[in-house]
Design an enzyme around this catalytic site. Structure first.
Site, PDB file in Angstrom:
ATOM      1  N   TYR A  12     -18.885  68.662  13.462  1.00 52.66           N
ATOM      2  CA  TYR A  12     -18.759  68.976  14.522  1.00 52.66           C
ATOM      3  C   TYR A  12     -19.467  70.707  14.863  1.00 52.66           C
ATOM      4  CZ  TYR A  12     -18.895  69.632  20.254  1.00 52.66           C
ATOM      5  OH  TYR A  12     -18.707  69.420  21.358  1.00 52.66           O
ATOM      6  N   ASP A  32     -19.065  70.978   1.819  1.00 52.46           N
ATOM      7  CA  ASP A  32     -18.836  70.806   2.980  1.00 52.46           C
ATOM      8  C   ASP A  32     -18.347  68.497   2.009  1.00 52.46           C
ATOM      9  OD1 ASP A  32     -18.706  69.927   6.089  1.00 52.46           O
ATOM     10  OD2 ASP A  32     -18.262  67.805   4.834  1.00 52.46           O
ATOM     11  N   LEU A  34     -18.006  65.515   3.186  1.00 56.72           N
ATOM     12  CA  LEU A  34     -18.812  65.187   3.426  1.00 56.72           C
ATOM     13  C   LEU A  34     -18.625  63.317   4.311  1.00 56.72           C
ATOM     14  CD1 LEU A  34     -21.974  65.494   1.999  1.00 56.72           C
ATOM     15  CD2 LEU A  34     -21.855  65.988   4.290  1.00 56.72           C
ATOM     16  N   PHE A  74     -14.173  76.188   9.137  1.00 54.10           N
ATOM     17  CA  PHE A  74     -13.740  75.133   9.825  1.00 54.10           C
ATOM     18  C   PHE A  74     -13.566  73.528   9.126  1.00 54.10           C
ATOM     19  CE2 PHE A  74     -17.631  76.921  11.020  1.00 54.10           C
ATOM     20  CZ  PHE A  74     -17.203  77.083  12.346  1.00 54.10           C
ATOM     21  N   ALA A  76     -11.046  70.880   7.775  1.00 55.49           N
ATOM     22  CA  ALA A  76      -9.677  71.157   8.393  1.00 55.49           C
ATOM     23  C   ALA A  76      -9.665  69.552   8.970  1.00 55.49           C
ATOM     24  CB  ALA A  76      -9.073  71.190   9.522  1.00 55.49           C
ATOM     25  N   TYR A 142      -0.582  68.691  12.722  1.00 50.48           N
ATOM     26  CA  TYR A 142      -2.031  69.487  13.109  1.00 50.48           C
ATOM     27  C   TYR A 142      -1.790  71.280  13.391  1.00 50.48           C
ATOM     28  CZ  TYR A 142      -6.268  70.809  15.043  1.00 50.48           C
ATOM     29  OH  TYR A 142      -7.491  71.443  14.793  1.00 50.48           O
ATOM     30  N   LYS A 146      -1.905  74.660  11.497  1.00 50.76           N
ATOM     31  CA  LYS A 146      -3.220  75.537  11.709  1.00 50.76           C
ATOM     32  C   LYS A 146      -1.941  76.894  12.002  1.00 50.76           C
ATOM     33  CE  LYS A 146      -7.266  73.522  12.177  1.00 50.76           C
ATOM     34  NZ  LYS A 146      -8.461  73.768  11.465  1.00 50.76           N
ATOM     35  N   HIS A 190     -12.738  61.845  21.994  1.00 49.54           N
ATOM     36  CA  HIS A 190     -12.271  62.474  22.616  1.00 49.54           C
ATOM     37  C   HIS A 190     -12.805  62.289  24.160  1.00 49.54           C
ATOM     38  CE1 HIS A 190     -12.279  65.356  19.128  1.00 49.54           C
ATOM     39  NE2 HIS A 190     -11.228  66.217  19.535  1.00 49.54           N
ATOM     40  N   LEU A 191     -12.143  62.774  24.916  1.00 49.48           N
ATOM     41  CA  LEU A 191     -12.526  62.194  26.070  1.00 49.48           C
ATOM     42  C   LEU A 191     -14.493  62.367  26.332  1.00 49.48           C
ATOM     43  CD1 LEU A 191     -11.388  61.281  28.958  1.00 49.48           C
ATOM     44  CD2 LEU A 191     -11.722  64.005  30.121  1.00 49.48           C
TER      45      LEU A 191
HETATM   46  N1  UDP Z   1      -7.878  61.324  27.710  1.00 48.65           N
HETATM   47  C1  UDP Z   1      -7.921  60.443  27.978  1.00 48.65           C
HETATM   48  N2  UDP Z   1      -9.283  59.741  27.476  1.00 48.65           N
HETATM   49  C2  UDP Z   1      -9.093  59.104  26.630  1.00 48.65           C
HETATM   50  C3  UDP Z   1      -9.053  60.607  26.290  1.00 48.65           C
HETATM   51  C4  UDP Z   1      -8.438  61.859  26.396  1.00 48.65           C
HETATM   52  O1  UDP Z   1      -7.545  60.058  29.933  1.00 48.65           O
HETATM   53  O2  UDP Z   1      -9.464  58.643  26.036  1.00 48.65           O
HETATM   54  C5  UDP Z   1      -7.528  62.460  28.264  1.00 48.65           C
HETATM   55  C6  UDP Z   1      -6.573  63.780  27.476  1.00 48.65           C
HETATM   56  O3  UDP Z   1      -4.921  62.542  28.031  1.00 48.65           O
HETATM   57  C7  UDP Z   1      -6.546  65.045  27.513  1.00 48.65           C
HETATM   58  C8  UDP Z   1      -8.086  65.113  28.376  1.00 48.65           C
HETATM   59  O4  UDP Z   1      -8.868  63.888  28.146  1.00 48.65           O
HETATM   60  O5  UDP Z   1      -5.365  65.569  28.751  1.00 48.65           O
HETATM   61  C9  UDP Z   1      -8.532  65.870  26.615  1.00 48.65           C
HETATM   62  O6  UDP Z   1      -8.345  64.584  25.758  1.00 48.65           O
HETATM   63  P1  UDP Z   1      -8.853  65.175  23.999  1.00 48.65           P
HETATM   64  O7  UDP Z   1      -8.817  64.026  23.358  1.00 48.65           O
HETATM   65  O8  UDP Z   1     -10.189  64.892  24.116  1.00 48.65           O
HETATM   66  O9  UDP Z   1      -9.168  66.798  24.125  1.00 48.65           O
HETATM   67  P2  UDP Z   1      -7.037  67.309  23.654  1.00 48.65           P
HETATM   68  O10 UDP Z   1      -7.391  67.665  24.804  1.00 48.65           O
HETATM   69  O11 UDP Z   1      -6.047  66.056  23.573  1.00 48.65           O
HETATM   70  O12 UDP Z   1      -7.682  68.131  22.549  1.00 48.65           O
END
Ligand code: UDP
Length: 324
Positions: A12, A32, A34, A74, A76, A142, A146, A190-191
Site C-alpha cells: 500500500y 517484493d 508478492l 517497507f 514487513a 508487531y 519495529k 482498517h477502518l
Molecule cells: N475500528 C472500528 N471498527 C473496525 C476497524 C477499526 O471501530 O472494523 C476502529 C479502531 O478501534 C480504531 C480505529 O477504528 O480506533 C482505526 O483502526 P484501524 O484498524 O484502521 O487502525 P489502527 O489504529 O488499529 O492502526
C-alpha cells in the site's frame, strides 16, 4: 539518475512511494515477494524483481543487478492481531529479514535506508500529541519488531556508518489522486476501507469497536495521514540521509473519531453507512495523535491533506474503480 531500491514496493504505502519517486525524477527498482503486495500496484516505469527478505541470494541478486544508492524498506508483516497469535512469523520476517537486507546492503556498500516504522512503537500514550521523545513501550509483537529494528539501525550507524531515517506512521489512509492505486489488504482490517465497503453493500455493516471511550463522542480518535503525504515524506527523507539519521513521526496532528470517519464517508459517498456498535477491541488506546514538528523541521514536510473528507474522497474514488 539516482536509483532507489524500494523493498516491499508492491504494498500500500510502498506503491504510492514508488509512483511519487518516479514522478520526481528517480529511477526505481521494486523488490517484493508478492505475498501481500500486488503486482498491478507497481508502476510500469519501475523495474520489478521478485525477492524475499528470507532468501539472501535473492537480495544479493538485486544489488548485483542494479547500482542502488539508497533503500526504502517497507517489506514487513503488519497485522497486529496475527503478530500476537504467531509472533515467530513476525520476529523472523521483520527482524531477521531486515538483518538480511542490511547484510546485503553492507556487502554492496549501500549505507542509506529509510524505514517504515510506526506509532505502535510507543504503546499506550502517556500524553498526546506524542513527540519522538515519548517513551517506547509497544504492547504487541508487531510494534516490538519495529522498535527492535530502530535500535538495530542506531547500532549499525555506530559500527558501520549506516545512515537511517525511521518514519513512524500514524494511520495511513486514502489513495492516489488519479485513483490508479489504493489500499487493498487481505483480509482488510482498517477502518476507512471497511466503512466504504459497508456503504457499497460489500459488507453487512461497520462494527464500531467501543462507544465508551473518554473522547467527546465516546469513539476512538486516530490521526489519519494521507498515503501521498507519506510518499512525499519518504522522498524528502531519502534526500536528507546525508545530514540526518533518526526517527520522525508522520501524522497531521489532527484527530478524527470513528464516528467522524463514518459521517465523513456518508457525506463523500452521499449514501448511508450501516453501523453496528460493539465492544472495545483489546489494545486500542482512546487517542493517538502525532506531534509532527520534527518531520516538518528536518524534512521541510508539510502534509497537504488536512481535511478528513478530502482523504476519504480519494479512498472512495479508488473503491469505485479498484483494480486489485
Ligand atoms: N475500528 C472500528 N471498527 C473496525 C476497524 C477499526 O471501530 O472494523 C476502529 C479502531 O478501534 C480504531 C480505529 O477504528 O480506533 C482505526 O483502526 P484501524 O484498524 O484502521 O487502525 P489502527 O489504529 O488499529 O492502526
Amino acid at each position: 539518475m539516482t536509483t532507489i531500491l524500494v523493498m516491499g514496493g508492491a504494498g500500500y504505502i510502498g506503491s504510492h512511494t514508488v509512483k511519487h519517486l518516479l514522478d520526481n525524477g528517480y529511477a526505481v527498482v521494486v523488490a517484493d515477494n508478492l505475498i501481500y503486495g500486488h503486482r498491478e500496484a507497481v508502476d510500469p516505469r519501475a523495474a520489478f524483481i521478485h525477492a524475499d527478505l528470507m532468501d539472501k541470494a535473492s537480495l544479493d541478486a538485486v544489488f548485483e543487478k542494479y547500482r542502488i544508492e539508497a533503500v526504502i524498506h517497507f517489506a514487513a508483516f503488519a497485522a497486529v492481531g496475527e503478530s500476537v497469535a504467531d509472533p515467530e512469523k513476525y520476529y523472523r520476517n521483520n527482524v531477521i529479514g531486515t538483518l538480511n537486507l542490511l547484510n546485503a546492503m553492507r556487502s554492496h556498500h549501500v549505507l542509506k535506508i529509510v524505514f517504515s516504522s510506526t506509532c505502535a512503537t510507543y504503546g499506550e500514550p502517556q500524553y498526546v500529541p506524542m513527540d519522538e521523545a515519548h517513551p517506547q513501550n509497544p504492547i504487541n509483537p508487531y510494534g516490538r519488531t519495529k522498535l527492535m529494528i530502530e535500535r538495530i539501525f542506531d547500532d549499525y550507524e555506530r559500527a558501520y556508518g549506516l545512515k537511517h531515517i525511521a518514519l513512524r506512521y500514524f494511520n495511513a489512509a486514502g489513495a492516489s489522486a488519479d485513483s490508479s492505486i489504493g489500499e487493498s489488504h487481505q483480509p482488510e482490517t482498517h477502518l476507512i476501507p471497511l466503512v466504504l465497503q459497508a456503504i457499497q453493500g460489500k459488507r453487512d455493516s461497520i462494527k464500531v469497536f467501543g462507544t465508551d471511550y473518554d473522547t467527546p463522542d465516546g469513539t476512538c480518535i486516530r490521526d489519519y495521514i494521507h498515503v501521498e503525504d507519506l510518499a512525499l515524506a519518504h522522498r524528502l527523507a531519502v534526500e536528507k540521509l546525508d545530514i540526518y539519521s533518526g526517527c520522525l513521526n508522520l501524522g497531521t496532528g489532527i484527530g478524527n473519531s470513528v464516528k467522524e470517519i463514518i459521517t465523513a464517508a456518508e457525506q463523500v459517498s452521499g449514501r448511508p453507512c450501516p453501523v453496528e456498535y460493539t465492544e472495545r477491541r483489546p489494545g486500542d488506546p482512546a487517542r493517538l495523535l502525532a506531534n509532527n514538528t520534527k518531520a516538518r523541521e528536518i524534512l521541510g514536510w508539510n502534509p497537504k491533506y488536512t481535511d478528513i473528507r478530502d482523504i476519504i474522497q480519494t479512498a472512495w474514488n479508488w473503491e469505485l474503480k479498484r483494480r486489485y
